[in-house]
Design a protein around this motif. Structure first.
Motif, PDB file in Angstrom:
ATOM      1  N   GLY A 183       0.733  -1.031   0.092  1.00 42.23           N
ATOM      2  CA  GLY A 183      -0.057   0.163  -0.011  1.00 42.23           C
ATOM      3  C   GLY A 183       0.946   1.317   0.068  1.00 42.23           C
ATOM      4  O   GLY A 183       0.787   2.183  -0.799  1.00 42.23           O
ATOM      5  N   CYS A 184       1.977   1.177   0.691  1.00 39.24           N
ATOM      6  CA  CYS A 184       2.891   2.368   0.760  1.00 39.24           C
ATOM      7  C   CYS A 184       3.604   2.801  -0.762  1.00 39.24           C
ATOM      8  O   CYS A 184       3.559   3.772  -1.056  1.00 39.24           O
ATOM      9  CB  CYS A 184       3.933   2.312   1.667  1.00 39.24           C
ATOM     10  N   ALA A 185       3.993   1.584  -1.080  1.00 37.36           N
ATOM     11  CA  ALA A 185       4.530   1.729  -2.514  1.00 37.36           C
ATOM     12  C   ALA A 185       3.603   2.212  -3.524  1.00 37.36           C
ATOM     13  O   ALA A 185       3.773   3.140  -4.328  1.00 37.36           O
ATOM     14  CB  ALA A 185       5.005   0.154  -2.986  1.00 37.36           C
ATOM     15  N   LEU A 186       2.411   1.621  -3.294  1.00 31.11           N
ATOM     16  CA  LEU A 186       1.225   2.042  -4.364  1.00 31.11           C
ATOM     17  C   LEU A 186       1.115   3.434  -4.232  1.00 31.11           C
ATOM     18  O   LEU A 186       0.715   4.237  -5.214  1.00 31.11           O
ATOM     19  CB  LEU A 186      -0.018   1.106  -4.403  1.00 31.11           C
ATOM     20  N   GLY A 187       0.855   3.831  -3.093  1.00 35.65           N
ATOM     21  CA  GLY A 187       0.524   5.359  -2.627  1.00 35.65           C
ATOM     22  C   GLY A 187       1.456   6.549  -2.959  1.00 35.65           C
ATOM     23  O   GLY A 187       1.021   7.316  -3.560  1.00 35.65           O
ATOM     24  N   ARG A 188       2.547   5.731  -2.848  1.00 33.62           N
ATOM     25  CA  ARG A 188       3.836   6.729  -3.311  1.00 33.62           C
ATOM     26  C   ARG A 188       3.865   6.897  -4.746  1.00 33.62           C
ATOM     27  O   ARG A 188       3.834   7.906  -5.250  1.00 33.62           O
ATOM     28  CB  ARG A 188       5.255   6.234  -2.688  1.00 33.62           C
ATOM     29  N   HIS A 189       3.510   5.785  -5.594  1.00 32.62           N
ATOM     30  CA  HIS A 189       3.484   5.702  -7.087  1.00 32.62           C
ATOM     31  C   HIS A 189       2.356   6.720  -7.512  1.00 32.62           C
ATOM     32  O   HIS A 189       2.717   7.448  -8.405  1.00 32.62           O
ATOM     33  CB  HIS A 189       3.444   4.396  -7.715  1.00 32.62           C
ATOM     34  N   GLN A 190       1.274   6.748  -6.878  1.00 35.09           N
ATOM     35  CA  GLN A 190       0.131   7.588  -7.325  1.00 35.09           C
ATOM     36  C   GLN A 190       0.438   9.005  -7.051  1.00 35.09           C
ATOM     37  O   GLN A 190       0.276   9.901  -7.813  1.00 35.09           O
ATOM     38  CB  GLN A 190      -1.092   6.904  -6.510  1.00 35.09           C
ATOM     39  N   ALA A 191       1.054   9.200  -5.887  1.00 34.96           N
ATOM     40  CA  ALA A 191       1.572  10.602  -5.384  1.00 34.96           C
ATOM     41  C   ALA A 191       2.403  10.992  -6.535  1.00 34.96           C
ATOM     42  O   ALA A 191       2.398  12.144  -7.001  1.00 34.96           O
ATOM     43  CB  ALA A 191       1.898  10.864  -4.128  1.00 34.96           C
ATOM     44  N   ASN A 192       3.371  10.383  -6.755  1.00 35.58           N
ATOM     45  CA  ASN A 192       4.449  10.738  -7.841  1.00 35.58           C
ATOM     46  C   ASN A 192       3.656  11.167  -9.081  1.00 35.58           C
ATOM     47  O   ASN A 192       3.966  12.102  -9.884  1.00 35.58           O
ATOM     48  CB  ASN A 192       5.146  10.032  -8.155  1.00 35.58           C
ATOM     49  N   LYS A 193       2.660  10.363  -9.570  1.00 32.24           N
ATOM     50  CA  LYS A 193       2.072  10.522 -10.691  1.00 32.24           C
ATOM     51  C   LYS A 193       1.011  11.789 -10.878  1.00 32.24           C
ATOM     52  O   LYS A 193       1.258  12.295 -11.730  1.00 32.24           O
ATOM     53  CB  LYS A 193       1.107   9.321 -11.148  1.00 32.24           C
ATOM     54  N   ARG A 194       0.589  11.962  -9.782  1.00 31.42           N
ATOM     55  CA  ARG A 194      -0.499  12.966  -9.619  1.00 31.42           C
ATOM     56  C   ARG A 194       0.654  14.317  -9.842  1.00 31.42           C
ATOM     57  O   ARG A 194       0.292  15.367 -10.209  1.00 31.42           O
ATOM     58  CB  ARG A 194      -1.069  13.380  -8.258  1.00 31.42           C
ATOM     59  N   GLN A 195       1.853  14.432  -8.910  1.00 30.99           N
ATOM     60  CA  GLN A 195       2.641  15.633  -9.135  1.00 30.99           C
ATOM     61  C   GLN A 195       3.015  15.664 -10.283  1.00 30.99           C
ATOM     62  O   GLN A 195       3.348  16.997 -10.778  1.00 30.99           O
ATOM     63  CB  GLN A 195       3.881  15.261  -8.004  1.00 30.99           C
ATOM     64  N   ARG A 196       3.583  14.809 -11.257  1.00 28.06           N
ATOM     65  CA  ARG A 196       3.851  14.859 -12.607  1.00 28.06           C
ATOM     66  C   ARG A 196       2.863  15.648 -13.335  1.00 28.06           C
ATOM     67  O   ARG A 196       3.276  16.516 -14.240  1.00 28.06           O
ATOM     68  CB  ARG A 196       4.309  13.538 -13.065  1.00 28.06           C
ATOM     69  N   THR A 197       1.702  15.078 -13.272  1.00 24.97           N
ATOM     70  CA  THR A 197       0.710  15.935 -13.904  1.00 24.97           C
ATOM     71  C   THR A 197       0.410  17.323 -13.597  1.00 24.97           C
ATOM     72  O   THR A 197       0.188  18.116 -14.462  1.00 24.97           O
ATOM     73  CB  THR A 197      -0.771  15.185 -13.677  1.00 24.97           C
ATOM     74  N   ARG A 198       0.463  17.590 -12.254  1.00 23.80           N
ATOM     75  CA  ARG A 198       0.537  19.013 -11.969  1.00 23.80           C
ATOM     76  C   ARG A 198       1.633  19.993 -12.408  1.00 23.80           C
ATOM     77  O   ARG A 198       1.563  20.970 -12.863  1.00 23.80           O
ATOM     78  CB  ARG A 198       0.468  19.254 -10.421  1.00 23.80           C
ATOM     79  N   ASP A 199       2.881  19.058 -12.538  1.00 29.70           N
ATOM     80  CA  ASP A 199       4.003  19.752 -13.039  1.00 29.70           C
ATOM     81  C   ASP A 199       4.012  20.013 -14.534  1.00 29.70           C
ATOM     82  O   ASP A 199       4.162  21.213 -14.982  1.00 29.70           O
ATOM     83  CB  ASP A 199       5.238  19.198 -12.731  1.00 29.70           C
ATOM     84  N   GLU A 200       3.253  19.169 -15.173  1.00 33.23           N
ATOM     85  CA  GLU A 200       3.200  19.517 -16.647  1.00 33.23           C
ATOM     86  C   GLU A 200       2.234  20.536 -16.846  1.00 33.23           C
ATOM     87  O   GLU A 200       2.088  20.888 -17.812  1.00 33.23           O
ATOM     88  CB  GLU A 200       2.774  18.082 -17.271  1.00 33.23           C
ATOM     89  N   ALA A 201       0.938  20.558 -16.095  1.00 33.46           N
ATOM     90  CA  ALA A 201       0.142  21.665 -16.376  1.00 33.46           C
ATOM     91  C   ALA A 201       0.550  23.041 -16.044  1.00 33.46           C
ATOM     92  O   ALA A 201       0.172  23.738 -16.864  1.00 33.46           O
ATOM     93  CB  ALA A 201      -1.105  21.261 -15.593  1.00 33.46           C
ATOM     94  N   VAL A 202       1.587  23.023 -15.308  1.00 35.37           N
ATOM     95  CA  VAL A 202       2.178  24.387 -14.626  1.00 35.37           C
ATOM     96  C   VAL A 202       3.395  24.803 -15.752  1.00 35.37           C
ATOM     97  O   VAL A 202       3.149  26.063 -16.018  1.00 35.37           O
ATOM     98  CB  VAL A 202       2.684  24.342 -13.302  1.00 35.37           C
TER      99      VAL A 202
END
Length: 74
Positions: free
Chosen positions: A50-69
């Motif tokens: 769960g920790c690994a999956l949660g970290r992966h999802q958080a990184n994915k969300r951060q990349r999406t936000r960075d690309e939008a900015v």
């Protein structure tokens, strides 16, 4: 009893060597994974996954936000 105590001492010793970790997504994922793992008898394995999956999802969300900015900054 001796094995349990040895494992506890080893775990506490290793905690001292752990560096600063980013917990973004890990804590929530570990809680959910631990609960799901507990239901099938694998609490700690579920928490780790769960920790690994949660970290992966958080990184994915951060990349999406960075690309939008980035396009707006140009």
């Amino acid at each position: 009893m001796r094995k349990t105590m040895s494992a506890a001492v080893l775990a506490m010793g290793l905690v001292g060597f752990a560096g600063a970790a980013e917990a973004k997504g890990c804590i929530k994922g570990a809680v959910v994974g631990g609960i799901a793992g507990h239901a099938v008898g694998h609490t700690f394995a579920g928490a780790a996954a769960g920790c690994a999956l949660g970290r992966h999802q958080a990184n994915k969300r951060q990349r999406t936000r960075d690309e939008a900015v980035q396009p707006a900054a140009r």
